[in-house]
Design an enzyme around this catalytic site. Sequence first.
Site, PDB file in Angstrom:
ATOM      1  N   GLY A  37      46.623 -46.451 -39.655  1.00 20.00           N
ATOM      2  CA  GLY A  37      45.633 -47.490 -39.930  1.00 20.00           C
ATOM      3  C   GLY A  37      45.923 -48.776 -39.181  1.00 20.00           C
ATOM      4  O   GLY A  37      45.001 -49.558 -38.910  1.00 20.00           O
ATOM      5  N   GLU A  86      44.390 -48.260 -35.936  1.00 12.12           N
ATOM      6  CA  GLU A  86      42.934 -48.284 -36.155  1.00 12.12           C
ATOM      7  C   GLU A  86      42.435 -49.702 -36.394  1.00 12.12           C
ATOM      8  O   GLU A  86      41.340 -50.062 -35.955  1.00 12.12           O
ATOM      9  CB  GLU A  86      42.573 -47.378 -37.341  1.00 12.12           C
ATOM     10  CG  GLU A  86      42.794 -45.909 -37.017  1.00 12.12           C
ATOM     11  CD  GLU A  86      42.666 -45.009 -38.230  1.00 12.12           C
ATOM     12  OE1 GLU A  86      43.397 -45.238 -39.216  1.00 12.12           O
ATOM     13  OE2 GLU A  86      41.827 -44.095 -38.207  1.00 12.12           O
ATOM     14  N   ALA A 140      48.108 -47.385 -43.122  1.00 11.94           N
ATOM     15  CA  ALA A 140      47.649 -47.543 -44.505  1.00 11.94           C
ATOM     16  C   ALA A 140      48.871 -47.386 -45.394  1.00 11.94           C
ATOM     17  O   ALA A 140      49.868 -46.781 -44.993  1.00 11.94           O
ATOM     18  CB  ALA A 140      46.616 -46.470 -44.816  1.00 11.94           C
ATOM     19  N   GLU A 185      49.328 -39.699 -38.576  1.00 12.21           N
ATOM     20  CA  GLU A 185      48.822 -39.109 -39.824  1.00 12.21           C
ATOM     21  C   GLU A 185      49.086 -37.609 -39.905  1.00 12.21           C
ATOM     22  O   GLU A 185      49.240 -37.056 -40.991  1.00 12.21           O
ATOM     23  CB  GLU A 185      47.314 -39.373 -39.968  1.00 12.21           C
ATOM     24  CG  GLU A 185      46.944 -40.822 -40.244  1.00 12.21           C
ATOM     25  CD  GLU A 185      46.702 -41.648 -38.990  1.00 12.21           C
ATOM     26  OE1 GLU A 185      47.142 -41.240 -37.891  1.00 12.21           O
ATOM     27  OE2 GLU A 185      46.064 -42.712 -39.128  1.00 12.21           O
TER      28      GLU A 185
HETATM   29  C1  HXC Z   1      53.963 -47.799 -47.083  1.00 11.06           C
HETATM   30  C2  HXC Z   1      55.600 -48.248 -45.537  1.00 11.06           C
HETATM   31  C3  HXC Z   1      54.792 -47.772 -44.484  1.00 11.06           C
HETATM   32  C4  HXC Z   1      53.470 -47.305 -44.814  1.00 11.06           C
HETATM   33  C5  HXC Z   1      56.663 -48.395 -43.651  1.00 11.06           C
HETATM   34  N1  HXC Z   1      56.740 -48.639 -44.963  1.00 11.06           N
HETATM   35  N2  HXC Z   1      55.475 -47.877 -43.328  1.00 11.06           N
HETATM   36  N3  HXC Z   1      55.192 -48.276 -46.811  1.00 11.06           N
HETATM   37  N4  HXC Z   1      53.135 -47.330 -46.138  1.00 11.06           N
HETATM   38  N5  HXC Z   1      52.607 -46.871 -43.903  1.00 11.06           N
HETATM   39  C6  HXC Z   1      57.869 -49.210 -45.701  1.00 11.06           C
HETATM   40  C7  HXC Z   1      59.002 -48.218 -45.842  1.00 11.06           C
HETATM   41  O1  HXC Z   1      58.762 -47.348 -46.934  1.00 11.06           O
HETATM   42  C8  HXC Z   1      60.169 -49.129 -46.075  1.00 11.06           C
HETATM   43  O2  HXC Z   1      60.137 -49.575 -47.412  1.00 11.06           O
HETATM   44  C9  HXC Z   1      59.846 -50.341 -45.195  1.00 11.06           C
HETATM   45  O3  HXC Z   1      58.440 -50.279 -44.957  1.00 11.06           O
HETATM   46  C10 HXC Z   1      60.561 -50.280 -43.843  1.00 11.06           C
HETATM   47  O4  HXC Z   1      60.277 -49.043 -43.239  1.00 11.06           O
HETATM   48  P1  HXC Z   1      61.433 -48.050 -42.708  1.00 11.06           P
HETATM   49  O5  HXC Z   1      60.830 -46.696 -42.646  1.00 11.06           O
HETATM   50  O6  HXC Z   1      62.680 -48.225 -43.491  1.00 11.06           O
HETATM   51  O7  HXC Z   1      61.643 -48.648 -41.247  1.00 11.06           O
HETATM   52  P2  HXC Z   1      62.113 -47.874 -39.924  1.00 11.06           P
HETATM   53  O8  HXC Z   1      63.199 -46.904 -40.237  1.00 11.06           O
HETATM   54  O9  HXC Z   1      62.332 -48.918 -38.905  1.00 11.06           O
HETATM   55  O10 HXC Z   1      60.838 -46.968 -39.513  1.00 11.06           O
HETATM   56  C11 HXC Z   1      59.645 -47.612 -39.098  1.00 11.06           C
HETATM   57  C12 HXC Z   1      58.489 -46.584 -39.046  1.00 11.06           C
HETATM   58  C13 HXC Z   1      58.397 -45.869 -40.413  1.00 11.06           C
HETATM   59  C14 HXC Z   1      58.743 -45.576 -37.935  1.00 11.06           C
HETATM   60  C15 HXC Z   1      57.231 -47.360 -38.734  1.00 11.06           C
HETATM   61  O11 HXC Z   1      58.361 -46.842 -41.463  1.00 11.06           O
HETATM   62  C16 HXC Z   1      57.187 -45.007 -40.540  1.00 11.06           C
HETATM   63  O12 HXC Z   1      57.130 -43.888 -40.016  1.00 11.06           O
HETATM   64  N6  HXC Z   1      56.196 -45.473 -41.313  1.00 11.06           N
HETATM   65  C17 HXC Z   1      54.996 -44.698 -41.624  1.00 11.06           C
HETATM   66  C18 HXC Z   1      54.081 -44.658 -40.444  1.00 11.06           C
HETATM   67  C19 HXC Z   1      52.865 -43.828 -40.753  1.00 11.06           C
HETATM   68  O13 HXC Z   1      52.944 -42.625 -41.025  1.00 11.06           O
HETATM   69  N7  HXC Z   1      51.689 -44.460 -40.690  1.00 11.06           N
HETATM   70  C20 HXC Z   1      50.419 -43.796 -41.021  1.00 11.06           C
HETATM   71  C21 HXC Z   1      50.095 -43.962 -42.470  1.00 11.06           C
HETATM   72  S1  HXC Z   1      48.675 -43.071 -42.920  1.00 11.06           S
HETATM   73  P3  HXC Z   1      61.433 -49.494 -48.353  1.00 11.06           P
HETATM   74  O14 HXC Z   1      60.915 -49.922 -49.698  1.00 11.06           O
HETATM   75  O15 HXC Z   1      61.925 -48.109 -48.273  1.00 11.06           O
HETATM   76  O16 HXC Z   1      62.377 -50.487 -47.713  1.00 11.06           O
HETATM   77  C22 HXC Z   1      47.405 -43.972 -42.364  1.00 11.06           C
HETATM   78  C23 HXC Z   1      46.052 -43.402 -42.634  1.00 11.06           C
HETATM   79  C24 HXC Z   1      44.975 -44.289 -42.136  1.00 11.06           C
HETATM   80  O17 HXC Z   1      47.566 -44.990 -41.803  1.00 11.06           O
HETATM   81  C25 HXC Z   1      43.729 -44.076 -42.915  1.00 11.06           C
HETATM   82  C26 HXC Z   1      42.745 -45.188 -42.771  1.00 11.06           C
HETATM   83  C27 HXC Z   1      43.245 -46.560 -43.108  1.00 11.06           C
END
Ligand code: HXC
Length: 270
Positions: free
Chosen positions: A121, A124, A78, A144
């Site tokens: 997400g 999911e 998400a 998460e």
């Molecule tokens: C918003 C995101 C994002 C996310 C990545 N980006 N994941 N933006 N929401 N979930 C953005 C980053 O901010 C970044 O933007 C660009 O995408 C590239 O990501 P990087 O982090 O620079 O890439 P990398 O170093 O290769 O790392 C990849 C990654 C990391 C390991 C996947 O991005 C990461 O940990 N993302 C979050 C994963 C996460 O926690 N997902 C769960 C979310 S909560 P900029 O602008 O900086 O270039 C969830 C709840 C579900 O899903 C609820 C129901 C739907």
Amino acid sequence: MSDKSYLSASYNNILVSAIENKNGLKVGLIQLNRPEALNALNIPLMKEVVDTMENMDVDDEIGCIVLTGNARAFAAGADIKEMADATAIEMQLSNRFARWDRIRKIRKPIIAAVSGFALGGGCELAMSCDMIIGAESAKFGQPEINLGVIPGAGGTQRLTKAIGKARAMEMILTGRMMTSKDMYEAGLLTRVVEDAVYLDEAIELAKEIASKPNLAVMLGKESVNKALDLTIESGLEYERKNFYLLFATEDKFEGMKAFVEKRKAEWKGR
Ligand code: HXC
């Protein structure tokens, strides 16, 4: 003839197409297209995805749907930036995940073709589909916990049902990422394939399914999904009713007649 205008409409966060299938109905392809954010699932993107799935579900030329991202990410979750300032009250009132429940009502099969990250997400969303084809280097996870929350779109339920409590608990409480091979062995994936062919393989599988009598496909999907919700007694009854219902279709008579006459069946979808 169903409305096809969704195929030529313009979208901000997805790409939509219908792939010809010489042996049957077409395959509807939905590609998540926010590469700059690793396909993070914000509200406008999810609206486009779910609306398109519903359009494909009622398109009589589509037999199966493929949902994919790009090589680097299926979806990294998400959109955290969209949720960062949200309060519990806002989350409750906006009911933003209600849209996800509509995916469960799609009657045609949906195959997730996953490469790169399928996190939070994103994992999911893949699990909301009926099958997952994973590229070898894909990474699945529910991170998460590292944001101070837990999965909110079915992760604790679907992952546990798919791979069992022991492994789901580890993934959800550590946020650790797992490989396609791990997830295949645990039962989440239908198949693991070489990175270069993950989408082709998913489309081939979708074409094969779209070449089958589509009412049987629909009721087959529905019946398998009931196995996750119902007791064995109710599930068997449900299956039997659907089995009998298919005896009301022209395709059932054609399928069995073709077998007896040693020829290829010609499906009508009725
Ligand atoms: C918003 C995101 C994002 C996310 C990545 N980006 N994941 N933006 N929401 N979930 C953005 C980053 O901010 C970044 O933007 C660009 O995408 C590239 O990501 P990087 O982090 O620079 O890439 P990398 O170093 O290769 O790392 C990849 C990654 C990391 C390991 C996947 O991005 C990461 O940990 N993302 C979050 C994963 C996460 O926690 N997902 C769960 C979310 S909560 P900029 O602008 O900086 O270039 C969830 C709840 C579900 O899903 C609820 C129901 C739907």
